[in-house]
Design a protein around this motif. Structure first.
Motif, PDB file in Angstrom:
ATOM      1  N   THR A  36       8.755  -4.323  -4.272  1.00 41.98           N
ATOM      2  CA  THR A  36       7.310  -4.517  -4.171  1.00 41.98           C
ATOM      3  C   THR A  36       6.688  -4.186  -5.523  1.00 41.98           C
ATOM      4  O   THR A  36       7.317  -3.564  -6.389  1.00 41.98           O
ATOM      5  CB  THR A  36       6.704  -3.626  -3.077  1.00 41.98           C
ATOM      6  N   LEU A  37       5.430  -4.582  -5.706  1.00 37.73           N
ATOM      7  CA  LEU A  37       4.775  -4.439  -7.000  1.00 37.73           C
ATOM      8  C   LEU A  37       3.997  -3.133  -7.088  1.00 37.73           C
ATOM      9  O   LEU A  37       3.120  -2.859  -6.264  1.00 37.73           O
ATOM     10  CB  LEU A  37       3.831  -5.620  -7.245  1.00 37.73           C
ATOM     11  N   ASN A  38       4.323  -2.327  -8.108  1.00 39.37           N
ATOM     12  CA  ASN A  38       3.589  -1.104  -8.391  1.00 39.37           C
ATOM     13  C   ASN A  38       2.273  -1.428  -9.098  1.00 39.37           C
ATOM     14  O   ASN A  38       2.059  -2.530  -9.608  1.00 39.37           O
ATOM     15  CB  ASN A  38       4.414  -0.170  -9.275  1.00 39.37           C
ATOM     16  N   GLN A  39       1.399  -0.419  -9.176  1.00 38.17           N
ATOM     17  CA  GLN A  39       0.098  -0.599  -9.829  1.00 38.17           C
ATOM     18  C   GLN A  39       0.242  -1.009 -11.290  1.00 38.17           C
ATOM     19  O   GLN A  39      -0.588  -1.752 -11.823  1.00 38.17           O
ATOM     20  CB  GLN A  39      -0.730   0.696  -9.763  1.00 38.17           C
ATOM     21  N   ASP A  40       1.299  -0.527 -11.968  1.00 37.19           N
ATOM     22  CA  ASP A  40       1.465  -0.795 -13.398  1.00 37.19           C
ATOM     23  C   ASP A  40       2.223  -2.083 -13.679  1.00 37.19           C
ATOM     24  O   ASP A  40       2.556  -2.372 -14.828  1.00 37.19           O
ATOM     25  CB  ASP A  40       2.163   0.383 -14.082  1.00 37.19           C
ATOM     26  N   GLY A  41       2.527  -2.870 -12.645  1.00 37.33           N
ATOM     27  CA  GLY A  41       3.213  -4.139 -12.840  1.00 37.33           C
ATOM     28  C   GLY A  41       4.720  -4.061 -12.762  1.00 37.33           C
ATOM     29  O   GLY A  41       5.396  -5.094 -12.788  1.00 37.33           O
ATOM     30  N   THR A  42       5.277  -2.844 -12.663  1.00 40.11           N
ATOM     31  CA  THR A  42       6.714  -2.700 -12.453  1.00 40.11           C
ATOM     32  C   THR A  42       7.025  -2.893 -10.968  1.00 40.11           C
ATOM     33  O   THR A  42       6.117  -2.996 -10.139  1.00 40.11           O
ATOM     34  CB  THR A  42       7.209  -1.323 -12.919  1.00 40.11           C
ATOM     35  N   SER A  43       8.312  -2.920 -10.652  1.00 43.95           N
ATOM     36  CA  SER A  43       8.710  -3.133  -9.253  1.00 43.95           C
ATOM     37  C   SER A  43       9.377  -1.895  -8.685  1.00 43.95           C
ATOM     38  O   SER A  43      10.208  -1.260  -9.340  1.00 43.95           O
ATOM     39  CB  SER A  43       9.668  -4.327  -9.142  1.00 43.95           C
ATOM     40  N   ASN A  44       9.002  -1.567  -7.470  1.00 40.91           N
ATOM     41  CA  ASN A  44       9.614  -0.475  -6.717  1.00 40.91           C
ATOM     42  C   ASN A  44      10.717  -1.044  -5.834  1.00 40.91           C
ATOM     43  O   ASN A  44      10.663  -2.190  -5.394  1.00 40.91           O
ATOM     44  CB  ASN A  44       8.558   0.212  -5.853  1.00 40.91           C
ATOM     45  N   ILE A  45      11.750  -0.243  -5.570  1.00 42.89           N
ATOM     46  CA  ILE A  45      12.834  -0.633  -4.653  1.00 42.89           C
ATOM     47  C   ILE A  45      12.850   0.326  -3.478  1.00 42.89           C
ATOM     48  O   ILE A  45      12.884   1.542  -3.667  1.00 42.89           O
ATOM     49  CB  ILE A  45      14.212  -0.612  -5.329  1.00 42.89           C
TER      50      ILE A  45
END
Length: 210
Positions: free
Chosen positions: A33-42
């Motif tokens: 999913t997309l984190n607030q900073d544009g990185t992705s969480n798993i």
């Protein structure tokens, strides 16, 4: 009518049980999913089912995964094979939620903003959604989130309904065209909190195309 089973075909009687969990043999998925900073969480999940191109997921409420989905209603369902169980287990005690919620801290979770690096996995860009795919997972399903329900009878989890937008697979598990070869595909199974692969094939349904 005589309902007694023949002596040579007697079935063992069942007994009442009260297990803590009901993961009675479910495929593991890694949801990005997309984190607030544009990185992705798993987030590792083991509650999912599919009907056609619609997939329903069960997510713990209060974690980073559901937070991200409620803000950006897109995700990728990355399906690991059995060889990736160690990477999945590295993710198990990690959370992208900061500060760590009390209930997770009590269970031993630790904050980790870069889960790809922590688990030794590789992000690759998606085609139809913002969250990244996981290169190592043989099946990757990019999804739009269509509905999120928090049941009144169990407010600690959410039911997330999604629809597949783009589907990817490693060539090595394919049987040509869009058919996955079940003899080459060995999904990781979460079986009462233990990791398993598949046993050898026992047969196939009359509708099988491979």
């Amino acid at each position: 009518m005589n309902c007694t089973a023949p002596e040579n075909n007697r079935v063992s009687p069942s007994i009442p049980i009260d297990p803590k969990i009901l993961y009675y043999g479910m495929p593991v998925i890694l949801v990005t999913t997309l984190n607030q900073d544009g990185t992705s969480n798993i987030s590792p999940l083991s509650s999912s089912w599919a009907l056609g191109h619609n997939l329903v997921l069960g997510m713990g409420f209060g974690g980073k995964c559901i937070e991200n989905v409620q803000r950006t209603p897109q995700l990728v369902i990355n399906v690991p094979d059995a060889s990736l169980w160690r990477q999945v287990e590295k993710l198990a005690p990690l959370t992208g939620k900061h500060p760590v919620p009390d209930y997770k801290a009590q269970a031993g979770f630790q904050y980790e903003p870069d889960k790809f690096n922590a688990a030794g996995l590789t992000p690759v860009p998606s085609i139809a959604v913002a969250p990244a795919r996981i290169a190592e997972c043989p099946i990757q399903i990019e999804c739009e989130v269509r509905n999120v329900t928090i049941p009144e009878y169990a407010s600690f989890f959410a039911i997330v309904e999604t629809q597949a937008q783009s589907i990817h697979a490693h060539p090595g598990i394919m049987a040509g065209g869009s058919h996955v070869d079940p003899s080459k595909w060995n999904p990781l199974i979460y079986n009462f909190r233990h990791y398993f692969g598949l046993s050898p094939a026992l047969g196939h349904t009359y509708r099988a195309e491979t």
